[in-house]
Design a protein around this motif. Structure first.
Motif, PDB file in Angstrom:
ATOM      1  N   VAL A  12     -32.798 -46.726 -41.677  1.00  0.00           N
ATOM      2  CA  VAL A  12     -32.579 -45.382 -41.152  1.00  0.00           C
ATOM      3  C   VAL A  12     -33.924 -44.800 -40.713  1.00  0.00           C
ATOM      4  N   PRO A  13     -33.953 -44.009 -39.656  1.00  0.00           N
ATOM      5  CA  PRO A  13     -35.223 -43.395 -39.246  1.00  0.00           C
ATOM      6  C   PRO A  13     -35.613 -42.260 -40.185  1.00  0.00           C
ATOM      7  N   ALA A  14     -36.886 -41.957 -40.208  1.00  0.00           N
ATOM      8  CA  ALA A  14     -37.358 -40.844 -41.031  1.00  0.00           C
ATOM      9  C   ALA A  14     -36.601 -39.572 -40.662  1.00  0.00           C
ATOM     10  N   GLY A  15     -36.232 -38.816 -41.698  1.00  0.00           N
ATOM     11  CA  GLY A  15     -35.443 -37.609 -41.493  1.00  0.00           C
ATOM     12  C   GLY A  15     -33.947 -37.838 -41.568  1.00  0.00           C
ATOM     13  N   GLY A  16     -33.549 -39.087 -41.586  1.00  0.00           N
ATOM     14  CA  GLY A  16     -32.131 -39.420 -41.626  1.00  0.00           C
ATOM     15  C   GLY A  16     -31.552 -39.373 -43.028  1.00  0.00           C
ATOM     16  N   SER A  85     -33.069 -36.185 -45.623  1.00  0.00           N
ATOM     17  CA  SER A  85     -34.490 -36.007 -45.258  1.00  0.00           C
ATOM     18  C   SER A  85     -35.335 -37.182 -45.737  1.00  0.00           C
ATOM     19  N   LEU A  86     -34.855 -38.372 -45.453  1.00  0.00           N
ATOM     20  CA  LEU A  86     -35.529 -39.569 -45.943  1.00  0.00           C
ATOM     21  C   LEU A  86     -36.917 -39.726 -45.328  1.00  0.00           C
ATOM     22  N   LYS A  87     -37.812 -40.263 -46.140  1.00  0.00           N
ATOM     23  CA  LYS A  87     -39.196 -40.482 -45.739  1.00  0.00           C
ATOM     24  C   LYS A  87     -39.515 -41.980 -45.835  1.00  0.00           C
ATOM     25  N   PRO A  88     -40.512 -42.448 -45.094  1.00  0.00           N
ATOM     26  CA  PRO A  88     -40.886 -43.862 -45.209  1.00  0.00           C
ATOM     27  C   PRO A  88     -41.206 -44.273 -46.645  1.00  0.00           C
ATOM     28  N   GLY A 116     -28.818 -54.337 -56.751  1.00  0.00           N
ATOM     29  CA  GLY A 116     -29.721 -53.597 -55.879  1.00  0.00           C
ATOM     30  C   GLY A 116     -29.280 -53.609 -54.433  1.00  0.00           C
ATOM     31  N   THR A 117     -29.678 -52.570 -53.712  1.00  0.00           N
ATOM     32  CA  THR A 117     -29.401 -52.470 -52.283  1.00  0.00           C
ATOM     33  C   THR A 117     -30.656 -51.958 -51.584  1.00  0.00           C
ATOM     34  N   GLN A 118     -30.983 -52.580 -50.468  1.00  0.00           N
ATOM     35  CA  GLN A 118     -32.229 -52.255 -49.769  1.00  0.00           C
ATOM     36  C   GLN A 118     -32.069 -51.000 -48.920  1.00  0.00           C
ATOM     37  N   VAL A 119     -33.015 -50.098 -49.055  1.00  0.00           N
ATOM     38  CA  VAL A 119     -33.106 -48.917 -48.196  1.00  0.00           C
ATOM     39  C   VAL A 119     -34.453 -48.975 -47.487  1.00  0.00           C
ATOM     40  N   THR A 120     -34.412 -48.944 -46.163  1.00  0.00           N
ATOM     41  CA  THR A 120     -35.636 -48.977 -45.371  1.00  0.00           C
ATOM     42  C   THR A 120     -35.655 -47.770 -44.452  1.00  0.00           C
ATOM     43  N   VAL A 121     -36.726 -46.987 -44.548  1.00  0.00           N
ATOM     44  CA  VAL A 121     -36.877 -45.792 -43.725  1.00  0.00           C
ATOM     45  C   VAL A 121     -38.022 -46.039 -42.756  1.00  0.00           C
ATOM     46  N   SER A 122     -37.721 -46.015 -41.485  1.00  0.00           N
ATOM     47  CA  SER A 122     -38.740 -46.269 -40.463  1.00  0.00           C
ATOM     48  C   SER A 122     -39.432 -44.980 -40.053  1.00  0.00           C
ATOM     49  N   SER A 123     -40.708 -45.094 -39.746  1.00  0.00           N
ATOM     50  CA  SER A 123     -41.482 -43.906 -39.359  1.00  0.00           C
ATOM     51  C   SER A 123     -41.424 -43.679 -37.857  1.00  0.00           C
TER      52      SER A 123
END
Length: 123
Positions: A12-16, A85-88, A116-123
């Motif tokens: 998800v992108p940052a802020g998502g 409001s996800l952050k990197p 576990g489940t992976q969460v990746t936040v792109s900047s």
């Protein structure tokens, strides 16, 4: 035994936003508290949020207060983590955990764990 299965991770992108789910099965009557932890590469597993099954009392890490919300559905034996409001720096593997004690922030206090489940936040 208690089995925990997480779902809902992704990129998800940052802020998502993302919503993680955790479904419990087995001897769930033995558990009192459900928690979410996360672990980034090379770092320790950190407490994110916890909730007491019976009364819904919650606790959060300072780093996620105001952005993340933990909730539970007793009928479905499910716990959710709504992340806004996800952050990197939120990038990590997120784990669902169950404890027979009270809400605690130490991973050692939780007896049962999901995969576990992976969460990746792109900047």
């Amino acid at each position: 035994q208690v089995q925990l299965v997480e779902s809902g991770g992704g990129l998800v992108p940052a802020g998502g936003s993302l919503r993680l789910s955790c479904t419990a099965s087995g001897r769930t009557f033995r558990t009192n508290v459900m928690g979410w932890f996360r672990q980034a590469p090379g770092k320790e597993r950190d407490f994110v949020a916890g909730i007491i099954w019976s009364n819904g009392i919650t606790a959060y890490a300072d780093s996620v207060k105001g952005r993340f919300t933990i909730s539970r559905d007793k009928g479905k034996n499910a716990v959710y983590l709504q992340m806004n409001s996800l952050k990197p720096e939120d990038t990590a593997v997120y784990y669902c955990a169950a404890s027979i004690g009270t809400i605690a922030s130490r991973a050692d206090d939780y007896r049962y764990w999901g995969q576990g489940t992976q969460v990746t936040v792109s900047s």
